[in-house]
Design an enzyme around this catalytic site. Sequence first.
Site, PDB file in Angstrom:
ATOM      1  N   ARG A  91      -3.866  -7.859  43.651  1.00 26.34           N
ATOM      2  CA  ARG A  91      -3.188  -9.028  43.083  1.00 26.34           C
ATOM      3  C   ARG A  91      -1.789  -8.596  42.642  1.00 26.34           C
ATOM      4  O   ARG A  91      -0.805  -8.997  43.241  1.00 26.34           O
ATOM      5  CB  ARG A  91      -4.024  -9.565  41.919  1.00 26.34           C
ATOM      6  CG  ARG A  91      -3.571 -10.889  41.405  1.00 26.34           C
ATOM      7  CD  ARG A  91      -4.523 -11.454  40.381  1.00 26.34           C
ATOM      8  NE  ARG A  91      -4.488 -10.752  39.109  1.00 26.34           N
ATOM      9  CZ  ARG A  91      -5.154 -11.134  38.025  1.00 26.34           C
ATOM     10  NH1 ARG A  91      -5.933 -12.209  38.061  1.00 26.34           N
ATOM     11  NH2 ARG A  91      -5.072 -10.462  36.893  1.00 26.34           N
ATOM     12  N   MET A 123      -9.116 -41.434  33.638  1.00 32.82           N
ATOM     13  CA  MET A 123      -8.065 -40.587  33.079  1.00 32.82           C
ATOM     14  C   MET A 123      -8.298 -40.324  31.587  1.00 32.82           C
ATOM     15  O   MET A 123      -8.198 -39.192  31.115  1.00 32.82           O
ATOM     16  CB  MET A 123      -6.706 -41.251  33.269  1.00 32.82           C
ATOM     17  CG  MET A 123      -5.549 -40.376  32.827  1.00 32.82           C
ATOM     18  SD  MET A 123      -3.957 -41.201  32.956  1.00 32.82           S
ATOM     19  CE  MET A 123      -3.808 -41.406  34.725  1.00 32.82           C
ATOM     20  N   TYR A 182     -14.736 -47.170  37.631  1.00 37.34           N
ATOM     21  CA  TYR A 182     -13.920 -47.373  38.832  1.00 37.34           C
ATOM     22  C   TYR A 182     -14.708 -47.150  40.110  1.00 37.34           C
ATOM     23  O   TYR A 182     -15.555 -46.263  40.187  1.00 37.34           O
ATOM     24  CB  TYR A 182     -12.734 -46.407  38.831  1.00 37.34           C
ATOM     25  CG  TYR A 182     -11.658 -46.770  37.819  1.00 37.34           C
ATOM     26  CD1 TYR A 182     -11.120 -48.063  37.766  1.00 37.34           C
ATOM     27  CD2 TYR A 182     -11.185 -45.817  36.937  1.00 37.34           C
ATOM     28  CE1 TYR A 182     -10.130 -48.382  36.850  1.00 37.34           C
ATOM     29  CE2 TYR A 182     -10.180 -46.121  36.022  1.00 37.34           C
ATOM     30  CZ  TYR A 182      -9.662 -47.413  35.980  1.00 37.34           C
ATOM     31  OH  TYR A 182      -8.686 -47.721  35.087  1.00 37.34           O
ATOM     32  N   LYS A 242      -3.482 -15.098  26.413  1.00 33.98           N
ATOM     33  CA  LYS A 242      -2.735 -15.878  27.405  1.00 33.98           C
ATOM     34  C   LYS A 242      -3.316 -17.294  27.512  1.00 33.98           C
ATOM     35  O   LYS A 242      -4.421 -17.552  27.012  1.00 33.98           O
ATOM     36  CB  LYS A 242      -2.795 -15.169  28.766  1.00 33.98           C
ATOM     37  CG  LYS A 242      -4.206 -15.025  29.345  1.00 33.98           C
ATOM     38  CD  LYS A 242      -4.231 -14.066  30.538  1.00 33.98           C
ATOM     39  CE  LYS A 242      -5.627 -13.905  31.092  1.00 33.98           C
ATOM     40  NZ  LYS A 242      -5.711 -12.799  32.072  1.00 33.98           N
TER      41      LYS A 242
HETATM   42  C1  LIG Z   1      -6.830 -11.960  31.776  1.00 34.23           C
HETATM   43  C2  LIG Z   1      -6.804 -10.489  31.849  1.00 34.23           C
HETATM   44  C3  LIG Z   1      -7.619  -9.715  31.008  1.00 34.23           C
HETATM   45  C4  LIG Z   1      -8.720 -10.317  30.151  1.00 34.23           C
HETATM   46  O1  LIG Z   1      -9.871 -10.503  30.950  1.00 34.23           O
HETATM   47  P1  LIG Z   1     -11.250 -11.073  30.342  1.00 34.23           P
HETATM   48  O2  LIG Z   1     -12.180 -11.076  31.488  1.00 34.23           O
HETATM   49  O3  LIG Z   1     -10.943 -12.453  29.869  1.00 34.23           O
HETATM   50  O4  LIG Z   1     -11.630 -10.168  29.235  1.00 34.23           O
HETATM   51  C5  LIG Z   1      -7.442  -8.354  31.008  1.00 34.23           C
HETATM   52  N1  LIG Z   1      -6.512  -7.767  31.813  1.00 34.23           N
HETATM   53  C6  LIG Z   1      -5.740  -8.471  32.657  1.00 34.23           C
HETATM   54  C7  LIG Z   1      -4.770  -7.772  33.527  1.00 34.23           C
HETATM   55  C8  LIG Z   1      -5.867  -9.853  32.720  1.00 34.23           C
HETATM   56  O5  LIG Z   1      -5.118 -10.554  33.575  1.00 34.23           O
END
Ligand SMILES: *Cc1c(COP(=O)(O)O)cnc(C)c1O
Length: 372
Positions: free
Chosen positions: A136, A313, A264, A38
């Site tokens: 969550r 920036m 700045y 992701k």
């Molecule tokens: C992001 C995520 C992971 C990966 O977690 P890491 O700590 O980066 O290994 C696994 N499961 C879910 C549901 C996540 O959101």
Amino acid sequence: MPDIHETVLEIDLGALEHNYRYLRSRIRPATKFMAVVKASGYGSDAVAIARKLVSLGVDALAVAYASEGVALRKGGITLPILVLHPQEGNFEEIITHNLEPSLYSPRILKGFHEIARREGQKGYPVHLKFNTGLNRLGFWENDVRFIREEMGESEVLSVKGILSHLGASEDLDERDFTERQIAMFRRIVQEAEKALGPIPIKHLLNTSGILNYPEAQWDMVRSGIGIYGYGNDPRFDPELKPVVSLKTVISQLHRIEPGETVGYNRAFRAEGYKTTATLPLGHADGIGRHYGQGKAFVIVKGKRAPIIGNVCMDMLMIDVTEIDCKEGDEVILFGKGQSADEFASYAGTISYELLTGISPRVKRIYKDRNPG
Ligand SMILES: *Cc1c(COP(=O)(O)O)cnc(C)c1O
């Protein structure tokens, strides 16, 4: 590596291979390995990471949002892809691209079921996500009955997996909490299988879960940060190799007289004669203002140089008074000589945030021990 002339994020696919093999060595051979790619592969390049992992035999991939799964499909990835956070507006897209949603609430299950039915699906693979304490996303334990009723005798969906997510797997002071999450997941799995029949893939562990609670690996683990080289614990640092390095070069050196200021709002005031270097990256590249004002250090010729004044920036300035360097020399923000964990800690944040915040403007370059 050839000399660089601009800011680059170097992606070391050999290090990725090393981390993947190390993490695999920590679990049973039969346990499946889902790599989490992701947020553009934790800020790197999801397609490049996925392709390499496919060549290494990874079993599945996970993304947060549907659009990220679509990008992987467009990049030629045919492996199962779990979408951790499916949303009503992209159920059709999920089905079109054969992505597997992690269904997390009655509303999402009902909605996805309806669209899959309308699209004439049969046995469409889905995962059911339960909340065991992170609070969550996830069904509640007592939603099992709702799920049973919603599925009925319908054959539109097929429950391929059941999962939950640990809230503090990296924090050994929270061992009791984590053990309770594991016990709760065990109970939910039993109830769900009693209601729905056998569920092939039960999965709970993220990277720190793999390292600290391997007994809870069930059928698959989901690793993100670990494959990129970070284990959230100095004990594991020697075992893992950073996949991404953020490097840049010195654009210009300035000799500053006592009393002069830099940047700045004149945030840095020279107390003596100083030599400063201007670097071609700034907050638009993902190095926020909280790294400025002397809080963070970069590596020049193997030595630490503080970031001075306000991060701009597109540029930032460092103090190289004590370092023998010249324009065009390489500067490392994180990678070899300083980990992303260390750099992130200067600003009170964590590697996850730093890595995923490196903006697309930074050129990605690739390094592979064994290309092809
Ligand atoms: C992001 C995520 C992971 C990966 O977690 P890491 O700590 O980066 O290994 C696994 N499961 C879910 C549901 C996540 O959101």
